[in-house]
Design an enzyme around this catalytic site. Structure first.
Site, mmCIF file in Angstrom:
data_model
loop_
_atom_site.group_PDB
_atom_site.id
_atom_site.type_symbol
_atom_site.label_atom_id
_atom_site.label_comp_id
_atom_site.label_asym_id
_atom_site.label_seq_id
_atom_site.Cartn_x
_atom_site.Cartn_y
_atom_site.Cartn_z
ATOM 1 N N TYR A 68 -13.024 -3.410 11.502
ATOM 2 C CA TYR A 68 -11.431 -3.076 11.763
ATOM 3 C C TYR A 68 -10.222 -3.021 12.535
ATOM 4 O O TYR A 68 -8.993 -3.331 12.299
ATOM 5 C CB TYR A 68 -11.248 -1.346 11.526
ATOM 6 C CG TYR A 68 -10.547 -0.656 11.226
ATOM 7 C CD1 TYR A 68 -9.590 -1.045 9.707
ATOM 8 C CD2 TYR A 68 -9.557 0.772 12.139
ATOM 9 C CE1 TYR A 68 -8.268 0.101 10.387
ATOM 10 C CE2 TYR A 68 -8.520 1.057 11.919
ATOM 11 C CZ TYR A 68 -7.808 0.836 10.860
ATOM 12 O OH TYR A 68 -6.799 1.772 10.650
ATOM 13 N N GLY A 128 0.470 -1.040 -0.263
ATOM 14 C CA GLY A 128 -0.734 -0.116 -0.299
ATOM 15 C C GLY A 128 0.692 1.267 0.147
ATOM 16 O O GLY A 128 0.565 1.743 0.999
ATOM 17 N N SER A 143 1.232 3.790 -2.484
ATOM 18 C CA SER A 143 0.547 4.993 -3.341
ATOM 19 C C SER A 143 0.256 6.167 -2.603
ATOM 20 O O SER A 143 0.341 6.397 -3.542
ATOM 21 C CB SER A 143 -0.401 3.843 -4.361
ATOM 22 O OG SER A 143 -1.670 2.885 -3.654
ATOM 23 N N ARG A 144 0.036 5.710 -1.723
ATOM 24 C CA ARG A 144 -0.922 7.170 -0.424
ATOM 25 C C ARG A 144 -0.681 7.018 0.280
ATOM 26 O O ARG A 144 0.018 5.550 0.875
ATOM 27 C CB ARG A 144 -2.327 6.834 -1.033
ATOM 28 C CG ARG A 144 -3.269 7.391 -2.649
ATOM 29 C CD ARG A 144 -4.364 7.122 -2.394
ATOM 30 N NE ARG A 144 -4.989 5.681 -2.738
ATOM 31 C CZ ARG A 144 -5.387 5.289 -1.420
ATOM 32 N NH1 ARG A 144 -6.407 6.647 -1.026
ATOM 33 N NH2 ARG A 144 -6.188 4.300 -1.222
ATOM 34 N N ASN A 166 1.887 -2.180 5.577
ATOM 35 C CA ASN A 166 0.852 -1.149 5.970
ATOM 36 C C ASN A 166 -0.535 -0.854 5.207
ATOM 37 O O ASN A 166 -1.328 -0.191 5.963
ATOM 38 C CB ASN A 166 1.578 0.246 4.920
ATOM 39 C CG ASN A 166 0.801 1.354 5.162
ATOM 40 O OD1 ASN A 166 0.718 1.713 6.316
ATOM 41 N ND2 ASN A 166 0.177 1.327 4.006
ATOM 42 N N LYS A 202 -6.907 -5.527 13.089
ATOM 43 C CA LYS A 202 -5.643 -4.343 14.460
ATOM 44 C C LYS A 202 -5.986 -4.730 15.162
ATOM 45 O O LYS A 202 -4.262 -5.364 15.584
ATOM 46 C CB LYS A 202 -6.259 -3.037 14.031
ATOM 47 C CG LYS A 202 -6.345 -2.584 12.862
ATOM 48 C CD LYS A 202 -4.928 -2.877 11.785
ATOM 49 C CE LYS A 202 -5.579 -1.502 10.301
ATOM 50 N NZ LYS A 202 -4.033 -1.970 9.287
ATOM 51 N N ALA A 243 -10.585 -5.284 15.067
ATOM 52 C CA ALA A 243 -10.359 -6.832 15.350
ATOM 53 C C ALA A 243 -9.136 -7.128 14.387
ATOM 54 O O ALA A 243 -8.407 -7.977 14.944
ATOM 55 C CB ALA A 243 -11.681 -7.638 14.730
#
Ligand code: NAP
Length: 254
Positions: A162, A13, A15-16, A97, A166, A164
């Site tokens: 989300y 991830g 790109s941004r 990431n 993380k 869970a």
């Protein structure tokens, strides 16, 4: 310098947002950075964003090579890492990431929204770690850094999937740290709080103000705040740190 003498960094991830800033912060003349991204809804935008990261890394006298890869799909992950290992021969640093949100209250959450978030955020990190760890074990050296979240520790209304995922990343970090320590590989997690990126720009003003109200330092964080900790964890100065969760949240969690 041949590729074999270079430090090889892989960022998912990139790109941004935070991922792009991680790529820039790890950029150096002796480093090649491989990153991926995946946005099937707007492929033109993802290609443009990836090209911008590549340019910013080149501005730092480094090289970035990017590819559209869905980290939730084992075959795509395997192909991505095969290409890196064929070209570069090693992986020194992996930063897991890439992440997504599909928020909603638990009682209304669709099974697909649960699965999508767990597949990208947790299974994706597992798939990338599994392959990178094999190369790092042979090298007897490696740094793996997982981007968790403060809500993986505290929970957050509307983010059952989300938070869970993380929290799962923290378990993955600690277990992997124990398994890989004998081979000279460290594994740590960084838990950002509220950081200004596209992900948080999608929040309503109400949700944004509620989050900011929980930050003792009274402001949102910047991607650079997170990337600085990752650069440290990836460096030789952090060689005696493993299995840790470092919060970068302006004190949201203490
Ligand atoms: P972002 O701006 O939305 O960027 C997400 C990145 O992940 C993009 O590069 C995206 O690619 C990529 N990605 C999404 N799904 C993917 C997939 N299936 N396979 C490969 N790449 C994929 O997010 P961010 O705010 O920078 O967040 C980065 C990480 O930090 C995430 O893990 C997030 O959960 C975590 N985090 C963020 C915050 C925050 O406040 N922002 C707080 C805590 C934790 P495309 O560009 O192609 O879409």
């Amino acid at each position: 310098m041949t590729k074999q003498n270079k430090r090889i960094v892989v960022v998912t991830g990139g790109s941004r947002g935070i991922g792009r800033t991680i790529c820039i912060s790890l950029a150096a003349p002796d480093t090649d950075i491989y990153f991926n991204y995946f946005n099937p809804i707007d492929p033109a935008a993802e290609i443009a964003a990836a090209a911008e990261t590549e340019k910013l890394v080149a501005d730092a006298q480094s090289t970035a090579i990017s590819k559209s890869v869905n980290i939730a799909v084992e075959k795509e992950v395997a192909g991505f890492f095969d290409e890196i290992l064929e070209e570069a021969g090693r992986i020194d640093v992996l930063v897991n990431n890439a992440g997504i949100t599909k928020d909603g209250l638990l009682v209304r959450m669709k099974e697909k929204d649960w699965d999508d978030v767990l597949d990208v955020n947790l299974k994706g990190a597992f798939l990338c770690t599994k392959i990178a760890a094999r190369a790092m074990m042979n090298q007897r050296y490696g740094r793996i850094i997982n981007i968790s979240s403060v809500v993986g520790v505290t929970g957050n209304t509307g983010q059952a999937n989300y938070s869970a995922s993380k929290a799962g990343l923290i378990g993955l970090t600690k277990t992997t740290a124990k398994e890989l320590a004998p081979r000279g590989i460290t594994v740590n997690a960084v838990a950002p709080g509220f950081i200004e990126t596209d992900m948080t720009a999608a929040l309503s003003d109400k949700a944004r103000n509620a989050m900011l109200g929980q930050v003792p330092l009274g402001r949102a964080g910047q991607p650079e705040d997170v990337a600085a900790v990752i650069a440290f964890l990836a460096s030789e100065s952090a060689s005696y740190i493993t299995g840790q969760v470092i919060h970068v949240s302006g004190g949201m969690y203490m």
